[in-house]
Design an enzyme around this catalytic site. Sequence first.
Site, PDB file in Angstrom:
ATOM      1  N   CYS A  16      48.483  50.885  37.338  1.00 42.79           N
ATOM      2  CA  CYS A  16      47.903  49.560  37.143  1.00 42.79           C
ATOM      3  C   CYS A  16      48.959  48.463  37.070  1.00 42.79           C
ATOM      4  O   CYS A  16      48.630  47.283  36.983  1.00 42.79           O
ATOM      5  CB  CYS A  16      47.042  49.557  35.876  1.00 42.79           C
ATOM      6  SG  CYS A  16      45.489  50.458  36.093  1.00 42.79           S
ATOM      7  N   THR A  47      33.330  36.704  33.621  1.00 40.80           N
ATOM      8  CA  THR A  47      34.201  36.920  32.454  1.00 40.80           C
ATOM      9  C   THR A  47      35.243  38.006  32.704  1.00 40.80           C
ATOM     10  O   THR A  47      35.784  38.581  31.764  1.00 40.80           O
ATOM     11  CB  THR A  47      33.368  37.294  31.202  1.00 40.80           C
ATOM     12  OG1 THR A  47      32.657  38.516  31.459  1.00 40.80           O
ATOM     13  CG2 THR A  47      32.404  36.194  30.828  1.00 40.80           C
ATOM     14  N   ASP A  50      34.622  44.660  33.358  1.00 41.31           N
ATOM     15  CA  ASP A  50      35.141  45.881  33.952  1.00 41.31           C
ATOM     16  C   ASP A  50      34.375  46.353  35.176  1.00 41.31           C
ATOM     17  O   ASP A  50      34.916  47.096  35.993  1.00 41.31           O
ATOM     18  CB  ASP A  50      35.136  47.001  32.899  1.00 41.31           C
ATOM     19  CG  ASP A  50      36.070  46.683  31.745  1.00 41.31           C
ATOM     20  OD1 ASP A  50      37.293  46.678  31.977  1.00 41.31           O
ATOM     21  OD2 ASP A  50      35.583  46.409  30.641  1.00 41.31           O
ATOM     22  N   ASP A  90      35.947  52.408  33.944  1.00 45.36           N
ATOM     23  CA  ASP A  90      35.229  51.132  33.920  1.00 45.36           C
ATOM     24  C   ASP A  90      33.727  51.306  33.722  1.00 45.36           C
ATOM     25  O   ASP A  90      33.056  50.420  33.195  1.00 45.36           O
ATOM     26  CB  ASP A  90      35.499  50.359  35.211  1.00 45.36           C
ATOM     27  CG  ASP A  90      36.906  49.782  35.261  1.00 45.36           C
ATOM     28  OD1 ASP A  90      37.507  49.613  34.187  1.00 45.36           O
ATOM     29  OD2 ASP A  90      37.395  49.504  36.365  1.00 45.36           O
ATOM     30  N   ASP A 226      38.247  48.172  28.636  1.00 45.57           N
ATOM     31  CA  ASP A 226      39.354  49.129  28.591  1.00 45.57           C
ATOM     32  C   ASP A 226      40.653  48.392  28.882  1.00 45.57           C
ATOM     33  O   ASP A 226      40.680  47.360  29.552  1.00 45.57           O
ATOM     34  CB  ASP A 226      39.141  50.327  29.524  1.00 45.57           C
ATOM     35  CG  ASP A 226      39.015  49.949  30.991  1.00 45.57           C
ATOM     36  OD1 ASP A 226      38.901  48.751  31.302  1.00 45.57           O
ATOM     37  OD2 ASP A 226      39.023  50.859  31.837  1.00 45.57           O
TER      38      ASP A 226
END
Length: 347
Positions: A16, A47, A50, A90, A226
């Site tokens: 990531c 917003t 996820d 997610d 997360d």
Amino acid sequence: MDMQVRLTQFSHGGGCGCKIAPGVLEQILAKTAPGLIPKELLVGIETSDDAAVYRLNDTQAIVATTDFFMPIVDDPFDFGAIAATNAISDVYAMGGQPLFALALVGMPVNQIPLDVIRKILEGGESVCARAGIPIAGGHTIDSVEPIYGLVAIGLVDPKNLKRNSGAQPGDKLILGKPLGVGIISAALKKGRLDDTGYQAMIATTTQLNTPGTKLGKLDQVHALTDVTGFGLLGHLLEIAKGSKVAANVEWSAVALLPQALDFAREGIVTGASARNWTGYGSRVELGAKIGEAEKALLTDPQTSGGLLVACAPSASDDVLRIFRSEGFGAAAIVGEVVAGEPMVRVN
């Protein structure tokens, strides 16, 4: 570990940490024209949540997400397993239950042996098997850098849907996994990581965030996300901005992977950590005991990181009990939500 080919040598960034910097991403999305937004679309891009969520009926909504990246480790099976775990996370972060996945595969096929590519896919398949879902299809391309990930599709009852935008003043903040994946992966590339440290990283990055499904059923869980590429501070700021609140973090309560702080103190950090700080540091207040090493960990990109929960104080024991029952021994209360302009303070 299979050392016939070093997967990380093909990638300019791993896991990531490959994410576009938060400040740059914000500029890109700010200039994107809004598209069709049907009333059934319960969660979109508003917003930075996820996953997208689309209502089918009063009791069912589809959770759809995708995540892929370049190698964070050299072992092909481990790389595939980490990438798959990260993508499925997610769905859990929305309070959902995974249904199936599609594989996204880009490989330099003339430079990486086919059996290595096969092991990457097997790593992803092994995680999907643990999640109880099939890989039902996918897409492959010949690419310059190795890329692997999933489209993950899940299901959630709309009443159990958890966003990253519902936190309330007084809520406790609970983090499910230790920090330090980016720093540990940087140490691995430098040949500084021993087998114990490597196994600790693999254990956390391949642990499915299954508590999310049960957390979705708790009314007093007000926000859920997360922690991945933007680090703890970045994803907590997303909660703060979406919920129009501020947050306080107690550094001493934050669990870390073994050796992560020592490596950070030696200057073994990721470039993504600095990019993260540049993107959102103006909205963070660091206490006197937070030095450069601690700041690097707070901004460290987490590949397949832990769930971050904002819940009413009366629900914190139940939340921790769910984490413990699913094998998340490092889960702990790390701070609280407070009233104020969206920002994060770390003491």
